[in-house]
Design a protein around this motif. Structure first.
Motif, short mmCIF file in Angstrom:
data_model
loop_
_atom_site.label_atom_id
_atom_site.label_comp_id
_atom_site.label_asym_id
_atom_site.label_seq_id
_atom_site.Cartn_x
_atom_site.Cartn_y
_atom_site.Cartn_z
N VAL A 1 36.48 30.94 31.13
CA VAL A 1 36.19 29.53 30.85
C VAL A 1 37.25 28.59 31.42
CG1 VAL A 1 34.73 29.90 28.85
CG2 VAL A 1 37.21 29.81 28.54
N GLY A 2 38.41 29.12 31.81
CA GLY A 2 39.40 28.19 32.34
C GLY A 2 40.47 28.89 33.16
N ASP B 1 36.17 34.69 24.68
CA ASP B 1 36.59 35.34 23.42
C ASP B 1 38.08 35.18 23.15
OD1 ASP B 1 37.71 36.94 25.32
OD2 ASP B 1 36.92 38.83 24.54
N GLY B 2 38.74 34.33 23.96
CA GLY B 2 40.16 34.10 23.74
C GLY B 2 41.06 35.03 24.53
N SER B 3 40.50 36.04 25.16
CA SER B 3 41.31 36.93 26.00
C SER B 3 41.96 36.13 27.12
CB SER B 3 40.45 38.03 26.64
OG SER B 3 39.76 38.77 25.67
#
Lengths: 478, 478
Positions: free
Chosen positions: B246-247, B257-259
């Motif tokens: 995502v970024g 999922d924050g990975s």
């Protein structure tokens, strides 16, 4: 009936053309109906940076060859508009070699001051053009929705540039070279070349500047490879210049003089094509990149059909102000202020300029030739004349500066030909400046060492917002 | 008067169309005048490998997405021509998953056997098409000399494919990512990914195969990133699958999922566009990549103008033999052997197939759907019917093999549906085979360890020469 004019491209040349018509309108002239086709989402042409390479989000060839770390490689005093100075735009002196975003802001600032954006169909590509009994039909596609349109125009001005379609020669064994291979057109930044052995094939501005970018960013070795003449600058340690690469085998490159290098990446700095896929051969300029492409009267009027014009089709010492000189000339032909000679006289004039070009003895005289060409145009219009001889001297001095120190020439300053203002010494030498943002550039900082923190202090970067406007002057419309 | 037919593209679909007409001619039919426009210098479409990326030597978008190390990712028994078997071409059993050069040789071999190459205008691109009262005008450009030609055709068959124009979405921060970024379209080989941390964005065949190529070539970590569904194979150590990236920030990538991962290179395996820049919107198919693009009767006849046809416009389980089924059908419509229903009945037939497609419960049923579609076509022509149900079973078995071992499924073998011949077990498992050449492939060798030397013994590689011909059978004309 009002004439309909198509301008193809809203880069610096197309923007100059829009500005030329707007200047006439502001002083009371009636101007034709204008449609400017621009395949990108914004104007600025090459001066738009995108991470994209090859094919864009619409399946079209990426237009711009811009890279993240590009700074002007010639003094801004040589390209200043005669009707819109750097002083006027920035409100304070700036350095002579600004980074990309600063120049984008400058050229956009001039046209944003008026309402010409309404003439531009963004995200719209011209597909095909046909000559008709009374002008042209132009088929275009709106890339956002796929809608195609065919419409009539009385005249067409081609301003699509000639540094967008890469010239990509083949080299023996390149199909089995396992490192990274790209044309300069697809180069976006040298950061990932740190620690790498990089080969640049070419001996012109792309090879010189991308090679020095790679050096600046920490490449282990930059090898420049020339076909006919070495650039011959006093390269810093870690940069070398060899004859042409003649063969690839795995990661091994052999050069014409028998030298061998192991390389991790290859950048083909092999120039660009004049390419106009939207024109039939009867209208398409076919030329090497030179100062006087054949078939253009006054470098702008297509001899085969004088209702077709080219702006910016020349190789360029002068840039933005030459496009202006051409755009004002084309405008005045279209407005009937300048009478075109008949075909025979136009051909004679083309022959005259071609003969003079062919007789030029050296590089320095090329600058003088282009200055004379621009003078000839400006004398025929109301574009403000400027001291072209002084610009020639600036170009000569620039070349001298590069000979002295190819890594430091961008720290030099020049006075404006338009306003007399002396450029400011930039707060950080180019070789040490790792932040190319306009915020960083326009904000006074004490030392280079705190540069990154300072840049962050100025504010978050916003894409598409004129930072110059934000930092130094009221925001113009975007 | 003899009809004039334009075929746009000489890849597998266009070659099938040429073969279809040739087969009719050989059995005594009169065939129309055919012009096949091919922008590449040779036929084979995607199956031509070039080191070039982005823009080619003529300034045109590179057509092929082929990479050096590509091996068929489905069993060759599912794509075999019904009128030209692998046995017939190679004269001996070969494995079920051959490398690129072997498949190129096979598809070229069939058409080289006849004289259809004379119909193809190589290095020629179609620029623009217009509907006229009695057919179409097609403007094309000879890329070798820039000559443009406009001519009349009664019918047009679009066979330009839909895996050539990359779909390239934007991702937050990608403009400041300093590693290598490319679309799968521009991927040419994974050798330089050895030791690298590589991110593949996508969850279809490109991500799967390029990810496994990178693994095979020694990437430190391959991270696959999916938008909606993970591929979910039993990935080997060094390959992982995460939700969507995502970024980007510098070399750091954050996932939904924050990975967080540090990556050196990004390959956008984000699919391709249906794109026909040479067609007005009234003729251009606009569709996602699916098994039944709307607007095509029997998947081939353009509903808006039934003198326009598309071959190979579907997403593909079946490939070469499906193109054949379509090409034979299109041929027979053009030859008048098949009468087209009126527009209303064609629309009803399209609705029928679309409804059936929409109702499919799962992936497995998609294969059956496409088999049924092909059966429907073959039943209407003299193309040899083959055991489509058996091919469906092969596809199911193939999917099972991939579930069991994504790194070893290419070592499996299948029997030919056309000849019954059992595929040979290849001399070297795919994961250990580092030489993808046809010489190496077709030459019996004892062990993997001596592979490179053996390949060299076979003879020097010659570009454009059919090595299969050289090694195993009399040379056909090239």
């Amino acid at each position: 009936m009002v004439e309909r004019i198509a301008i193809i491209g809203a880069g610096p040349s197309g923007m100059a053309q829009l500005r030329a018509f707007e200047a006439a309108r502001e002083s009371g002239a009636e101007i034709p109906e204008i449609v400017c086709f621009e395949k990108q989402a914004d104007w600025g042409g090459q001066w738009n940076y995108s991470w994209r390479t090859g094919i864009d989000q619409h399946g079209e060839p990426v237009h711009s060859s811009m890279y993240r770390n590009l700074w002007s490689n010639g003094p801004k005093e040589a390209l200043e508009f005669a009707d819109y100075s750097f002083d006027q735009h920035f409100g304070k002196p700036i350095s002579s070699y600004p980074p990309r975003a600063v120049l984008w802001d400058y050229i956009a600032g001039r046209v944003e001051a008026s309402d010409v954006r309404r003439f531009v169909r963004f995200n719209t590509i011209v597909r095909w053009t046909q000559e008709t009994a009374d002008g042209f039909t132009v088929a275009s596609e709106n890339l956002a929705d796929g809608e195609t349109t065919t419409e009539h125009f009385d005249r067409i001005i081609v301003a699509s540039g000639h540094f967008s379609f890469p010239n990509v020669p083949d080299f023996e064994g390149l199909e089995n070279f396992t490192g990274e291979v790209m044309h300069a057109h697809d180069f976006r930044g040298a950061e990932r070349l740190a620690g790498k052995r990089v080969l640049m094939i070419g001996a012109s501005y792309s090879a010189e500047d991308i090679g020095m970018q790679a050096h600046k960013m920490g490449a282990e070795l930059v090898t420049l490879s020339y076909r006919s003449h070495a650039m011959g600058f006093d390269w810093p340690a870690g940069v070398e210049e060899l004859p042409l690469a003649v063969g690839f085998d795995g990661s091994t490159v052999t050069f014409r003089d028998g030298s061998v290098r192991e390389v991790d990446a290859v950048v083909l700095c092999t120039g660009y094509l004049h390419k106009y896929p939207f024109l039939p051969d009867s209208l398409a300029l076919s030329s090497p990149n030179n100062l006087y492409p054949d078939g253009l009267y006054k470098g702008t009027v297509w001899q085969g059909n004088p209702n077709l014009f080219y702006v910016g089709a020349q190789d360029q010492w002068f840039t933005f102000n030459m496009f202006d000189a051409q755009a004002w000339f084309v405008r005045d032909v279209i407005l009937g202020r300048i009478a075109l000679p008949d075909a025979e006289d136009r051909a004679a004039d083309i022959r005259h300029w071609l003969a003079e070009y062919a007789a030029l003895p050296d590089h320095d005289s090329e600058v003088v030739y282009q200055a004379n060409y621009i003078r000839d145009l400006i004398e025929r219009t109301d574009y403000p004349m400027f001291d072209l001889d002084e610009v020639v001297r600036i170009f000569q001095s620039w070349q001298h500066d590069k000979q002295v120190d190819i890594a430091r020439y961008r720290d030099k300053t020049y006075p404006s030909v338009m306003t007399g203002t002396m450029a400011a010494v930039h707060h950080t030498p180019w070789l040490e400046e790792m932040d190319d943002s306009i915020e960083r550039y326009l904000t006074p900082v004490g030392t280079a060492s705190d540069s990154r923190d300072d840049a962050i202090d100025v504010g978050t970067r916003e894409r598409g917002v004129s930072a110059a406007a934000r930092v130094t002057r009221p925001t113009s419309r975007r």
